[in-house]
Design a protein around this motif. Structure first.
Motif, PDB file in Angstrom:
ATOM      1  N   ALA A  29      41.575  32.253  38.061  1.00  0.00           N
ATOM      2  CA  ALA A  29      41.639  33.644  38.510  1.00  0.00           C
ATOM      3  C   ALA A  29      42.489  33.770  39.774  1.00  0.00           C
ATOM      4  O   ALA A  29      43.281  34.712  39.916  1.00  0.00           O
ATOM      5  N   ILE A  30      42.352  32.811  40.682  1.00  0.00           N
ATOM      6  CA  ILE A  30      43.165  32.827  41.906  1.00  0.00           C
ATOM      7  C   ILE A  30      44.637  32.618  41.576  1.00  0.00           C
ATOM      8  O   ILE A  30      45.526  33.233  42.185  1.00  0.00           O
ATOM      9  N   ALA A  31      44.912  31.770  40.571  1.00  0.00           N
ATOM     10  CA  ALA A  31      46.303  31.494  40.192  1.00  0.00           C
ATOM     11  C   ALA A  31      47.020  32.749  39.698  1.00  0.00           C
ATOM     12  O   ALA A  31      48.244  32.850  39.807  1.00  0.00           O
ATOM     13  N   THR A  32      46.273  33.712  39.162  1.00  0.00           N
ATOM     14  CA  THR A  32      46.915  34.945  38.701  1.00  0.00           C
ATOM     15  C   THR A  32      47.450  35.775  39.871  1.00  0.00           C
ATOM     16  O   THR A  32      48.292  36.655  39.663  1.00  0.00           O
ATOM     17  N   TYR A  33      46.966  35.506  41.060  1.00  0.00           N
ATOM     18  CA  TYR A  33      47.508  36.166  42.254  1.00  0.00           C
ATOM     19  C   TYR A  33      48.661  35.370  42.857  1.00  0.00           C
ATOM     20  O   TYR A  33      49.168  35.715  43.918  1.00  0.00           O
ATOM     21  N   ASN A  34      49.036  34.309  42.161  1.00  0.00           N
ATOM     22  CA  ASN A  34      50.144  33.473  42.611  1.00  0.00           C
ATOM     23  C   ASN A  34      51.190  33.299  41.517  1.00  0.00           C
ATOM     24  O   ASN A  34      51.847  32.261  41.430  1.00  0.00           O
TER      25      ASN A  34
END
Length: 397
Positions: free
Chosen positions: A86-91
């Motif tokens: 989920a955090i990777a989708t902000y990256n």
């Protein structure tokens, strides 16, 4: 075609990022990755809790087995994996290549490396839990037991190599997310293709293994064999997801230049693969819960019209009504029916030590600790099989 080790070239043949990232992330396929990462752990946690509820409150297990601990740890790993995805989708995960800039590309490959480590751990967890459960259920068969050990060694081995390749695949390590610095990287296309093929092969073996034993059971009806096959071979679901993910990942590496966008689909499937694999490891242990629920439904609806039919459907962990039973089959004590201790793989007959032809009383295949899962429904087969039938039935060890 000459392979360019710089990871920036994996996303764009020119290595130039002049796009403008969206104002709000996640976007494009990253939005679906985020939704899957948020929703799936709740579904998986529900099944894990059902597993432990069955073990603690229904089967009254006095101690946990090793696969219980593996399932619990894998649940934590799967949650961590989903959070990191989920955090990777902000990256940048899931965006089109023309929406990237150099800084976002570096962040994207950094988070790819981090999430891949937890992905491999999650795969190792649910595969190990399933194989250990098979060993406890059918470990009396020497060939089957060693096949499970070999598969377990293969799974742990290739996943450990996968983790090391992901972590040490570039020298220096930071070149993975900073491709402009001097250094070298391994051929990630070949590595990803190889590990994907290993994952598909192991999932297929794990799904097929229990079928080889279930259909050898002489004590089970065809209906029971079909039910056990559906429960223990739900690993085919994980195999199907692994095949789909491998196909998309291969196309992502060699068939398109818009790789981050296709990677969003691939990583969505990776979440499903880990989560559904863990669900399969739990579903296989919920037979007692399902039988208890069915017995309550029959009581409430009056579906069974004959007492004898109703007795045969009582699960082993529920107090059974009084009825006549031959001695040596089951024992009545304190108003409850106790299970006979004629088992293979239990305390009376060590795993792997049995005659080539054994009687029915010695073929009630259960776990190493008196059927830890009550999955095979041994007591139900005892309850409606006569001694004459037992003396005539046999199974090859």
């Amino acid at each position: 075609m000459t392979y360019i080790p710089a990871l920036i070239e994996r996303a764009s043949p020119t290595g130039v990022f002049n796009g403008t990232p969206p104002d709000h992330l996640p976007a494009e396929n990253g939005l679906y990755v985020w939704r899957t990462a948020v929703a799936m752990p709740f579904v998986t946690f529900f099944f894990v809790m059902l597993r432990f509820y069955t073990r603690i409150y229904i089967l009254k297990a006095k101690k946990y087995t090793i696969d219980d601990y593996i399932v619990a740890l894998t649940m934590l790993v799967s949650i961590a994996h989903s959070v990191l995805m989920a955090i990777a989708t902000y990256n940048g995960m899931g965006l089109h290549i023309w929406q990237y800039n150099t800084e976002l590309n570096s962040r994207y490959y950094l988070w790819i490396g981090i999430t891949s480590e937890f992905y491999a751990l999650g795969l190792c967890g649910f595969k190990s839990a399933l194989l250990i459960m098979y060993i406890q259920l059918f470990g009396v068969y020497k060939r089957f037991r060693w096949t499970c050990y070999g598969t377990l060694f293969f799974c742990v081995g290739y996943l450990f190599c996968n983790m090391m390749t992901e972590f040490l695949g570039c020298h220096p390590i930071s070149k993975k997310w900073h491709p402009e610095i001097p250094g070298v990287c391994i051929n990630s296309t070949i590595a990803a293709t190889f590990y994907g093929a290993c994952s598909m092969a192991s999932d297929l073996i794990i799904a097929i293994l229990p079928l080889t034993m279930i259909w050898k059971l002489q004590v089970a009806t065809t209906r029971q064999k079909i039910g056990l096959s559906l429960v223990l071979s739900c690993g085919f679901i994980s195999w199907a997801i692994a095949v789909a993910r491998w196909g998309i990942a291969t196309f992502n590496l060699v068939g398109t230049t818009d790789r981050p966008w296709w990677a969003g689909i691939s990583f969505t499937l990776s979440i499903f693969e880990v989560q559904t694999g863990l669900i399969c490891a739990c579903v296989a242990t919920l037979a007692p819960l399902w039988k208890l629920a069915c017995s309550h439904v029959r009581d409430w609806t009056g579906w069974s019209s004959h007492q004898s039919t109703k007795v045969m459907t009582w699960p082993s962990f529920v107090r059974k009504p009084d009825y006549t039973q031959s001695s040596g089959d089951t024992k009545k004590s304190g108003g409850h029916w106790a299970r006979a201790n004629n088992t293979i793989g239990g305390h009376g007959n060590p795993a792997g030590r049995g005659n080539h032809m054994t009687s029915y009383a010695d073929t009630t295949l259960n776990a190493s600790h008196d059927d830890e899962y009550d999955l095979l429904g041994v007591s139900e087969w005892h309850s409606h099989t006569t001694r004459e039938d037992r003396s005539q039935r046999s199974v090859d060890v």
